[in-house]
Design a protein around this motif. Sequence first.
Motif, PDB file in Angstrom:
ATOM      1  N   SER A  88       0.709  -1.209  -0.079  1.00  0.00           N
ATOM      2  CA  SER A  88       0.081  -0.017   0.130  1.00  0.00           C
ATOM      3  C   SER A  88       0.900   1.204   0.032  1.00  0.00           C
ATOM      4  O   SER A  88       1.935   1.209   0.353  1.00  0.00           O
ATOM      5  CB  SER A  88      -0.978   0.133   1.288  1.00  0.00           C
ATOM      6  OG  SER A  88      -0.131   0.495   2.269  1.00  0.00           O
ATOM      7  N   TYR A  89       0.333   2.122  -0.664  1.00  0.00           N
ATOM      8  CA  TYR A  89       1.082   3.558  -0.413  1.00  0.00           C
ATOM      9  C   TYR A  89       1.136   4.137   0.782  1.00  0.00           C
ATOM     10  O   TYR A  89       2.267   4.876   1.177  1.00  0.00           O
ATOM     11  CB  TYR A  89       0.609   4.463  -1.541  1.00  0.00           C
ATOM     12  CG  TYR A  89       0.765   4.145  -3.048  1.00  0.00           C
ATOM     13  CD1 TYR A  89       1.880   3.413  -3.133  1.00  0.00           C
ATOM     14  CD2 TYR A  89       0.307   4.822  -4.171  1.00  0.00           C
ATOM     15  CE1 TYR A  89       2.121   2.990  -4.625  1.00  0.00           C
ATOM     16  CE2 TYR A  89       0.567   4.567  -5.323  1.00  0.00           C
ATOM     17  CZ  TYR A  89       1.352   3.541  -5.669  1.00  0.00           C
ATOM     18  OH  TYR A  89       1.689   3.125  -6.907  1.00  0.00           O
ATOM     19  N   ARG A  90       0.435   3.768   1.958  1.00  0.00           N
ATOM     20  CA  ARG A  90       0.658   4.125   3.181  1.00  0.00           C
ATOM     21  C   ARG A  90       1.790   3.464   3.713  1.00  0.00           C
ATOM     22  O   ARG A  90       2.651   4.336   4.331  1.00  0.00           O
ATOM     23  CB  ARG A  90      -0.337   3.772   4.064  1.00  0.00           C
ATOM     24  CG  ARG A  90      -0.460   3.992   5.552  1.00  0.00           C
ATOM     25  CD  ARG A  90      -0.102   5.281   5.911  1.00  0.00           C
ATOM     26  NE  ARG A  90      -1.499   6.354   5.835  1.00  0.00           N
ATOM     27  CZ  ARG A  90      -1.207   7.468   6.295  1.00  0.00           C
ATOM     28  NH1 ARG A  90      -0.249   8.107   6.690  1.00  0.00           N
ATOM     29  NH2 ARG A  90      -2.516   8.210   6.154  1.00  0.00           N
ATOM     30  N   SER A  91       1.947   2.119   3.563  1.00  0.00           N
ATOM     31  CA  SER A  91       3.294   1.419   4.258  1.00  0.00           C
ATOM     32  C   SER A  91       4.303   1.750   3.214  1.00  0.00           C
ATOM     33  O   SER A  91       5.517   2.247   4.106  1.00  0.00           O
ATOM     34  CB  SER A  91       2.949   0.031   3.867  1.00  0.00           C
ATOM     35  OG  SER A  91       1.876  -0.496   4.371  1.00  0.00           O
ATOM     36  N   THR A  92       4.366   2.295   1.956  1.00  0.00           N
ATOM     37  CA  THR A  92       5.346   2.721   1.314  1.00  0.00           C
ATOM     38  C   THR A  92       5.941   3.883   1.991  1.00  0.00           C
ATOM     39  O   THR A  92       7.161   4.236   2.330  1.00  0.00           O
ATOM     40  CB  THR A  92       5.109   2.793  -0.253  1.00  0.00           C
ATOM     41  OG1 THR A  92       4.621   1.465  -0.767  1.00  0.00           O
ATOM     42  CG2 THR A  92       6.408   3.181  -0.896  1.00  0.00           C
ATOM     43  N   MET A  93       5.109   4.864   2.109  1.00  0.00           N
ATOM     44  CA  MET A  93       5.357   6.180   2.643  1.00  0.00           C
ATOM     45  C   MET A  93       5.904   6.042   4.077  1.00  0.00           C
ATOM     46  O   MET A  93       7.047   6.804   4.447  1.00  0.00           O
ATOM     47  CB  MET A  93       4.356   7.185   2.538  1.00  0.00           C
ATOM     48  CG  MET A  93       3.963   7.548   1.396  1.00  0.00           C
ATOM     49  SD  MET A  93       5.300   8.046   0.072  1.00  0.00           S
ATOM     50  CE  MET A  93       5.765   9.820   1.115  1.00  0.00           C
ATOM     51  N   LYS A  94       5.302   5.234   4.890  1.00  0.00           N
ATOM     52  CA  LYS A  94       5.841   5.146   6.154  1.00  0.00           C
ATOM     53  C   LYS A  94       7.438   4.535   6.187  1.00  0.00           C
ATOM     54  O   LYS A  94       8.364   4.863   6.940  1.00  0.00           O
ATOM     55  CB  LYS A  94       5.208   4.116   7.140  1.00  0.00           C
ATOM     56  CG  LYS A  94       3.796   4.769   7.643  1.00  0.00           C
ATOM     57  CD  LYS A  94       2.954   3.880   8.289  1.00  0.00           C
ATOM     58  CE  LYS A  94       3.313   3.184   9.463  1.00  0.00           C
ATOM     59  NZ  LYS A  94       3.410   3.935  10.559  1.00  0.00           N
TER      60      LYS A  94
END
Length: 274
Positions: A88-94
């Motif tokens: 997910s892009y949330r995980s990627t950004m984190k």
Amino acid sequence: MVRGRCTADMDVIVLKKSSAVAACGAGLIQQLLQTKPAAVLGLATGNTPLAMYQCLITACDNGDVSFRDVTTFNLDEYVGIDAGNPASYRSTMKRELFDRIDIDQARTYLPESDAGVDPSATGPAYEEAILAAGGIDLQVLGIGRNGHIGFNEPTSSLGSRTRIKTLTQQTLQSNSQYFADSGTQPQVAVTMGIATILDARHILLLATGVEKAQAVRDAIEGPVTAMCPASALQLHRKVTVLLDDEAASCLAMRDYYDWVHRQKQRFGKEFTAC
Ligand code: F6R
């Protein structure tokens, strides 16, 4: 003289290497945060901005920049994927930025659709959240090989707002590297629209590598057309384009961009980060 209006054109800056693109982009963000510590940043995922994020992480570690008061809005997020999914892009950004800088993660937004929520409601809510934050000061963009920005695929309306988009086969293929099992790769995403992106006060487009060269040429020197969504950036008052030599290799006006950049450096105007 028109007061209070930015009259800048698109600034096309070609640097030798992708590492210089990253350093220059990070410098631009640091400059903004020096003058406006509570700035609102629009962020992108994908490979291109990763090295720039790494420069920002290093600057933050060294105490040269702080994200304490910053708010961020990402361009896009897949539909039908848990925030905790590593792709997910949330995980990627984190993983690539948020967990490694001093940002308050409660102020990091992506157009996520919680389970059980109709994803078509996500777009209007995201637009409202951006407005409530005061609008985006600086929007970071990559560019797809097909000229997409965010997930605004070719033929997206130039007036589009945050909404659901079905991804093209080309985009699915480019992004399949992030999914071990193609059966789990989402085919639909919520993305800021082109009009949403154009609302940002300053746009920073990064492109590296020869595989982006044609899209970069279409975006900067081609006609403004929904067939190349990034060409809509020609309508914006303040766009900085940072390219490496390879991504700039199809530009017809390359000599002119270099000449303009040298003049600006010489007279110390507008842009000093690179
Ligand atoms: C990312 C995004 C996309 C990418 C583009 C380039 O949030 O919205 O538009 O910027 O697909 O991706 P990379 O950088 O992986 O080539």
